[in-house]
Design an enzyme around this catalytic site. Structure first.
Site, mmCIF file in Angstrom:
data_model
loop_
_atom_site.group_PDB
_atom_site.id
_atom_site.type_symbol
_atom_site.label_atom_id
_atom_site.label_comp_id
_atom_site.label_asym_id
_atom_site.label_seq_id
_atom_site.Cartn_x
_atom_site.Cartn_y
_atom_site.Cartn_z
ATOM 1 N N GLU A 95 29.030 55.919 42.681
ATOM 2 C CA GLU A 95 27.674 55.594 42.254
ATOM 3 C C GLU A 95 26.817 55.078 43.405
ATOM 4 O O GLU A 95 27.312 54.461 44.351
ATOM 5 C CB GLU A 95 27.731 54.545 41.137
ATOM 6 C CG GLU A 95 28.323 55.128 39.870
ATOM 7 C CD GLU A 95 28.475 54.138 38.720
ATOM 8 O OE1 GLU A 95 28.470 54.590 37.576
ATOM 9 O OE2 GLU A 95 28.602 52.925 38.963
ATOM 10 N N CYS A 108 21.305 51.570 47.604
ATOM 11 C CA CYS A 108 22.602 50.904 47.704
ATOM 12 C C CYS A 108 23.658 51.985 47.508
ATOM 13 O O CYS A 108 23.648 52.682 46.492
ATOM 14 C CB CYS A 108 22.699 49.824 46.624
ATOM 15 S SG CYS A 108 24.323 49.071 46.513
ATOM 16 N N CYS A 115 38.210 50.972 44.922
ATOM 17 C CA CYS A 115 38.360 49.964 45.969
ATOM 18 C C CYS A 115 39.760 49.376 45.914
ATOM 19 O O CYS A 115 40.306 49.173 44.827
ATOM 20 C CB CYS A 115 37.320 48.848 45.764
ATOM 21 S SG CYS A 115 37.283 47.685 47.156
ATOM 22 N N CYS A 119 38.441 41.873 44.220
ATOM 23 C CA CYS A 119 37.573 40.710 43.998
ATOM 24 C C CYS A 119 37.443 40.510 42.492
ATOM 25 O O CYS A 119 37.142 41.458 41.766
ATOM 26 C CB CYS A 119 36.213 40.940 44.643
ATOM 27 S SG CYS A 119 36.347 41.335 46.402
ATOM 28 N N CYS A 122 34.330 41.602 40.243
ATOM 29 C CA CYS A 122 33.721 42.913 40.493
ATOM 30 C C CYS A 122 34.322 43.999 39.608
ATOM 31 O O CYS A 122 35.535 44.100 39.468
ATOM 32 C CB CYS A 122 33.935 43.268 41.968
ATOM 33 S SG CYS A 122 33.410 44.928 42.382
ATOM 34 N N GLY A 166 33.497 50.036 47.036
ATOM 35 C CA GLY A 166 34.366 50.119 48.202
ATOM 36 C C GLY A 166 34.057 49.111 49.290
ATOM 37 O O GLY A 166 33.015 48.466 49.281
ATOM 38 N N GLU A 167 35.018 48.974 50.213
ATOM 39 C CA GLU A 167 34.863 48.075 51.349
ATOM 40 C C GLU A 167 34.558 48.947 52.574
ATOM 41 O O GLU A 167 35.453 49.657 53.082
ATOM 42 C CB GLU A 167 36.158 47.265 51.538
ATOM 43 C CG GLU A 167 36.310 46.570 52.873
ATOM 44 C CD GLU A 167 35.097 45.732 53.280
ATOM 45 O OE1 GLU A 167 34.723 44.826 52.527
ATOM 46 O OE2 GLU A 167 34.537 45.995 54.367
ATOM 47 N N SER A 221 30.129 39.026 52.344
ATOM 48 C CA SER A 221 30.195 38.534 50.957
ATOM 49 C C SER A 221 31.039 37.274 50.991
ATOM 50 O O SER A 221 32.262 37.352 51.033
ATOM 51 C CB SER A 221 30.867 39.568 50.055
ATOM 52 O OG SER A 221 30.066 40.697 49.950
ATOM 53 N N LEU A 222 30.376 36.146 50.992
ATOM 54 C CA LEU A 222 31.082 34.888 51.231
ATOM 55 C C LEU A 222 31.555 34.259 49.907
ATOM 56 O O LEU A 222 32.722 34.072 49.683
ATOM 57 C CB LEU A 222 30.152 33.938 51.999
ATOM 58 C CG LEU A 222 30.745 32.614 52.389
ATOM 59 C CD1 LEU A 222 31.826 32.772 53.441
ATOM 60 C CD2 LEU A 222 29.640 31.675 52.892
ATOM 61 N N HIS A 223 30.609 33.892 49.091
ATOM 62 C CA HIS A 223 30.824 33.375 47.736
ATOM 63 C C HIS A 223 31.524 32.017 47.653
ATOM 64 O O HIS A 223 31.556 31.414 46.584
ATOM 65 C CB HIS A 223 31.549 34.386 46.830
ATOM 66 C CG HIS A 223 30.965 35.763 46.901
ATOM 67 N ND1 HIS A 223 29.608 35.995 46.910
ATOM 68 C CD2 HIS A 223 31.540 36.988 47.011
ATOM 69 C CE1 HIS A 223 29.378 37.300 47.012
ATOM 70 N NE2 HIS A 223 30.529 37.907 47.084
ATOM 71 N N ASN A 297 25.744 39.121 37.239
ATOM 72 C CA ASN A 297 25.735 39.786 35.940
ATOM 73 C C ASN A 297 27.141 39.803 35.438
ATOM 74 O O ASN A 297 28.011 40.367 36.100
ATOM 75 C CB ASN A 297 25.280 41.221 36.102
ATOM 76 C CG ASN A 297 23.854 41.227 36.484
ATOM 77 O OD1 ASN A 297 23.001 40.984 35.659
ATOM 78 N ND2 ASN A 297 23.607 41.431 37.755
ATOM 79 N N CYS A 340 24.606 44.190 41.018
ATOM 80 C CA CYS A 340 25.678 43.810 41.916
ATOM 81 C C CYS A 340 26.989 43.577 41.171
ATOM 82 O O CYS A 340 27.033 42.810 40.225
ATOM 83 C CB CYS A 340 25.276 42.511 42.581
ATOM 84 S SG CYS A 340 25.358 42.612 44.317
HETATM 85 S S1 SF4 Z 1 33.236 43.330 45.686
HETATM 86 FE FE1 SF4 Z 1 33.346 45.099 47.078
HETATM 87 S S2 SF4 Z 1 35.295 44.756 48.187
HETATM 88 FE FE2 SF4 Z 1 35.379 43.448 46.385
HETATM 89 S S3 SF4 Z 1 36.440 44.697 44.832
HETATM 90 FE FE3 SF4 Z 1 34.225 45.011 44.560
HETATM 91 S S4 SF4 Z 1 33.794 46.861 45.732
HETATM 92 FE FE4 SF4 Z 1 35.778 46.104 46.448
#
Ligand code: SF4
Length: 347
Positions: A95, A108, A115, A119, A122, A166-167, A221-223, A297, A340
């Site tokens: 997507e 984006c 992935c 996380c 996600c 994905g990363e 992406s710290l969080h 979200n 996101c």
């Molecule tokens: S936030 Fe990014 S790196 Fe983490 S699981 Fe989701 S897609 Fe993968």
């Protein structure tokens, strides 16, 4: 008999096309025309290359394949955000999202199918990683979103973020190769300063970006700015601890002079306390940086929720009082699962 696998036309070097033109008695300028079709006019079939003779198009099709992404589904949110589900040549789905705002039109895009990182917050992290996207598949997302931008908003893309599925740094070569094409002055010509690659934090690859002297922006992406909390949300932190990331980011800044963006999604009761803000402030003092606070979200089954507004305001004002450059990013396209962390080929 062994069958030779055909190369995708976009994998073929200019020099090899030149040799082919000589072999089949075509003029040299055909190479330039083909390159323009591929990287300026974004052709996605040989037949689209209408200023080449039918004969030449047939010769190309005989030797090479074309494996463009196709659009499987398009959804438009009530806030104008457009989510596109793309299909790859081997029938997988990814997507991309087109996000209009007052001063920007941002695409984006995804870098992998699924992935491998998990996380916790996600939706993509709940899918298996199928494979890395090829550089021309990453490029196609941008080209198609560019076409949609012109169709729906009569504007070109102003920004590009690698924040979809994905990363990106686990698909390092193809991501960098796609950016080469996206920024190519004779092609799409997007400025690298308009491109942001967002990583969950792979220290070794951040250092590689520094060594490669990349010109695009880097976001982490710290969080959470402490290891215990971050590891609970992002298992990748177990092997890439904050100390290692910080060292890699310091090196990145030293080599590129490019400030870092920290992405920070606020989760109620998880990373929104005064101590969390203090840890973040400390981190921001190391090298020039800014913080994007992202509204979360809810993704079904994760258990994470966003804090209420008073907590958000307090967190923001604590950062501001301490001279952190912070912006709050409201999520867009929630109704179509385009926000996101929501990309999961659901719609
Ligand atoms: S936030 Fe990014 S790196 Fe983490 S699981 Fe989701 S897609 Fe993968």
């Amino acid at each position: 008999m062994e069958t030779k696998v055909k190369k995708e036309i976009r994998e073929v070097h200019k020099e090899d096309l030149q040799i082919l033109m000589n072999d089949i008695n075509e003029k040299s300028f055909r190479v330039q025309q083909i390159m323009e079709w591929l990287w300026l006019k974004n052709a996605r079939s040989f037949d689209a290359m209408t200023n080449l003779s039918k004969n030449l198009r047939d010769e190309l099709a005989l030797r090479y394949t074309f494996r463009p992404l196709t659009v499987n589904k398009t959804q438009i949110s009530e806030d104008g955000t457009i989510k596109v589900r793309f299909e790859t040549f081997d029938h997988h789905f990814i997507e991309g999202v087109l996000i209009p705002s007052t001063d920007r039109l941002t695409a984006c895009i995804s870098s992998q199918i699924g992935c491998s990182l998990t996380c916790r917050f996600c939706a993509t992290g709940k899918m298996e990683r199928v494979r890395n996207l090829l550089f021309y598949e990453i490029y196609d997302q941008v080209a198609i979103l560019q076409e949609l931008a012109e169709k729906h908003f009569q504007k070109r893309l102003s920004n590009l973020v690698f924040m979809g599925m994905g990363e990106p740094l686990l698909n390092y070569n193809h991501v960098l190769r796609s950016i080469d094409k996206i920024t190519w002055s004779k092609g799409m010509g997007m400025s690298p300063s308009r491109i942001t690659v967002s990583t969950s934090g792979i220290a070794k690859q951040i250092k590689q970006l520094a060594d490669d002297k990349v010109k695009f922006n880097l976001a982490l992406s710290l969080h959470a700015a402490d290891n215990e909390k971050r590891s609970k949300m992002m298992p990748i932190n177990d092997s890439n601890k904050l100390e290692d990331l910080v060292e890699a980011l310091d090196y990145f800044y030293k080599e590129t002079h490019s400030p870092i963006t920290y992405e920070y999604i606020l989760f109620a009761g998880v990373n929104d306390s005064d101590l969390d803000a203090a840890n973040l402030i400390k981190l921001c003092r190391r090298i020039p940086s800014k913080v994007n606070l992202i509204e979360y979200n809810a993704v079904e089954g994760t258990g994470f929720v966003k804090p209420d507004h008073t907590i958000l305001d307090r967190f923001v004002s604590t950062l501001q009082k301490n001279k952190v450059n912070v912006r709050v990013r409201r999520s867009r396209g929630k109704d179509i699962d385009a926000a996101c962390g929501q990309l999961a080929n659901k719609g």
